[in-house]
Design a protein around this motif. Sequence first.
Motif, PDB file in Angstrom:
ATOM      1  N   ALA A  96       0.865  -1.166   0.000  1.00  0.00           N
ATOM      2  CA  ALA A  96       0.000   0.000   0.000  1.00  0.00           C
ATOM      3  C   ALA A  96       0.906   1.220   0.000  1.00  0.00           C
ATOM      4  CB  ALA A  96      -0.901  -0.001   1.239  1.00  0.00           C
ATOM      5  N   ILE A  97       0.323   2.387  -0.208  1.00  0.00           N
ATOM      6  CA  ILE A  97       1.153   3.593  -0.217  1.00  0.00           C
ATOM      7  C   ILE A  97       1.948   3.692   1.082  1.00  0.00           C
ATOM      8  CG2 ILE A  97       1.146   6.109  -0.276  1.00  0.00           C
ATOM      9  CD1 ILE A  97      -1.268   5.988  -2.087  1.00  0.00           C
ATOM     10  N   ARG A  98       1.261   3.476   2.192  1.00  0.00           N
ATOM     11  CA  ARG A  98       1.904   3.324   3.486  1.00  0.00           C
ATOM     12  C   ARG A  98       1.571   1.941   4.013  1.00  0.00           C
ATOM     13  NH1 ARG A  98       5.748   6.417   3.601  1.00  0.00           N
ATOM     14  NH2 ARG A  98       5.964   5.920   5.820  1.00  0.00           N
ATOM     15  N   PRO A  99       2.487   1.275   4.725  1.00  0.00           N
ATOM     16  CA  PRO A  99       2.152  -0.034   5.292  1.00  0.00           C
ATOM     17  C   PRO A  99       0.922   0.079   6.189  1.00  0.00           C
ATOM     18  CG  PRO A  99       4.468   0.503   5.668  1.00  0.00           C
ATOM     19  CD  PRO A  99       3.822   1.734   5.130  1.00  0.00           C
ATOM     20  N   GLN A 100       0.125  -0.966   6.228  1.00  0.00           N
ATOM     21  CA  GLN A 100      -1.070  -0.955   7.087  1.00  0.00           C
ATOM     22  C   GLN A 100      -0.632  -1.238   8.522  1.00  0.00           C
ATOM     23  OE1 GLN A 100      -3.825  -3.612   5.144  1.00  0.00           O
ATOM     24  NE2 GLN A 100      -4.176  -2.183   3.472  1.00  0.00           N
ATOM     25  N   ALA A 101       0.053  -0.253   9.074  1.00  0.00           N
ATOM     26  CA  ALA A 101       0.755  -0.386  10.346  1.00  0.00           C
ATOM     27  C   ALA A 101      -0.010   0.294  11.469  1.00  0.00           C
ATOM     28  CB  ALA A 101       2.145   0.236  10.225  1.00  0.00           C
ATOM     29  N   ALA A 102       0.513   0.124  12.680  1.00  0.00           N
ATOM     30  CA  ALA A 102      -0.013   0.849  13.830  1.00  0.00           C
ATOM     31  C   ALA A 102       0.047   2.347  13.542  1.00  0.00           C
ATOM     32  CB  ALA A 102       0.795   0.510  15.075  1.00  0.00           C
ATOM     33  N   ALA A 103      -0.955   3.063  14.021  1.00  0.00           N
ATOM     34  CA  ALA A 103      -1.077   4.480  13.692  1.00  0.00           C
ATOM     35  C   ALA A 103       0.159   5.281  14.085  1.00  0.00           C
ATOM     36  CB  ALA A 103      -2.315   5.058  14.370  1.00  0.00           C
ATOM     37  N   GLN A 104       0.813   4.881  15.182  1.00  0.00           N
ATOM     38  CA  GLN A 104       1.957   5.656  15.669  1.00  0.00           C
ATOM     39  C   GLN A 104       3.139   5.621  14.717  1.00  0.00           C
ATOM     40  OE1 GLN A 104       0.327   3.061  17.206  1.00  0.00           O
ATOM     41  NE2 GLN A 104       0.822   3.093  19.401  1.00  0.00           N
ATOM     42  N   ILE A 105       3.227   4.591  13.876  1.00  0.00           N
ATOM     43  CA  ILE A 105       4.420   4.453  13.036  1.00  0.00           C
ATOM     44  C   ILE A 105       4.119   4.454  11.538  1.00  0.00           C
ATOM     45  CG2 ILE A 105       5.658   3.199  14.833  1.00  0.00           C
ATOM     46  CD1 ILE A 105       5.130   0.625  13.239  1.00  0.00           C
ATOM     47  N   GLN A 106       2.858   4.419  11.155  1.00  0.00           N
ATOM     48  CA  GLN A 106       2.519   4.270   9.741  1.00  0.00           C
ATOM     49  C   GLN A 106       3.152   5.338   8.868  1.00  0.00           C
ATOM     50  OE1 GLN A 106      -1.679   4.695   8.633  1.00  0.00           O
ATOM     51  NE2 GLN A 106      -1.421   2.950   7.254  1.00  0.00           N
ATOM     52  N   ASN A 107       3.139   6.573   9.329  1.00  0.00           N
ATOM     53  CA  ASN A 107       3.661   7.671   8.531  1.00  0.00           C
ATOM     54  C   ASN A 107       5.038   8.146   8.978  1.00  0.00           C
ATOM     55  OD1 ASN A 107       1.502   7.774   6.761  1.00  0.00           O
ATOM     56  ND2 ASN A 107       0.336   9.182   8.051  1.00  0.00           N
ATOM     57  N   ASP A 108       5.691   7.332   9.791  1.00  0.00           N
ATOM     58  CA  ASP A 108       7.071   7.643  10.174  1.00  0.00           C
ATOM     59  C   ASP A 108       7.724   6.345  10.636  1.00  0.00           C
ATOM     60  OD1 ASP A 108       9.454   8.778  10.855  1.00  0.00           O
ATOM     61  OD2 ASP A 108       8.599  10.333  12.150  1.00  0.00           O
TER      62      ASP A 108
END
Length: 219
Positions: A96-108
Motif C-alpha cells: 500500500a502507499i503506506r504499510p497498514q501499520a499501527a497508527a503511531q508508526i505508519q507515517n514515520d
Amino acid sequence: MTSLESMRELSGSENGFGGDLRFGEATGLEGADKICRTIAEKAVPGSGQKVWRAFLSASTGGANGGVVHAIDRVGEGPWYDRSGRLVATGKAGLLAIRPQAAAQIQNDLPNERGEPNRQGVDNHDVLTGSNKQGQYAGSRGSTCDDWTSAIGSTGKPNIGHSWPRSSSNLSNGGNWISDHQAPGCAAGINLSQRGPGGSSPTVGGSGGYGGIYCFALTP
C-alpha cells in the motif's frame, strides 16, 4: 529502517555506504542482509539469530539467475517494529502507499531503536531498487549495479519514503517503497534537500543517507 548513526558506524564513513552494500560479502544483497543482522543484534542482543532480509530488489540472484523482488525476500509476515508495534500482517498490508501499520508508526517508519526516523531533518529517502509493487524496477542502474557500486554515475537508485512529504496527500511523495530515484549511487548524506532534485549524484542527494529497510522472517 537503519539509522544514520548505524550506517555511518558500519561503513566507517561519515557519508555511509552509498550504493555499495556488500559489507564484506560476495553480493550486494548478502551484504545488505548482513548489515540488517548486525544492526539488529546491536539494538537487541540475540535478535541477530533471526534471519534478516533487506527490502531490496536486484537484477540477479533469483531462481535460475533471474531477478530478485524485494517483496519476495521478506517472508509472509506478520512484522513488528522494535517496540512490538505492528508494521503489517502480511504482504497485502505492505503493498500500500503506506504499510497498514499501527497508527503511531505508519507515517514515520522507525529505526532499529524504535525511534521515529524523522528528527527535524529531511531524511526520508530509503533505498529499495523497487517499483510500487516491491518488484525489481527494471534496470541495474535502479539498483546501483545490484548494490555493488558507490560510483555516482552508475545509476539512479529507486527509493521509497520512510515518511511522506505530505501527510494529508499521500499521493504526493508518500509511497514507502517507490517514489522517485536518488540522483546517483555515490556515498553522500543530505538532510535538507526536499523532493527528487539535488545536483550531487549520491544516494542521499534528494533527502537521505542511503538507509535501507530490514525485515526479520519471523516475528
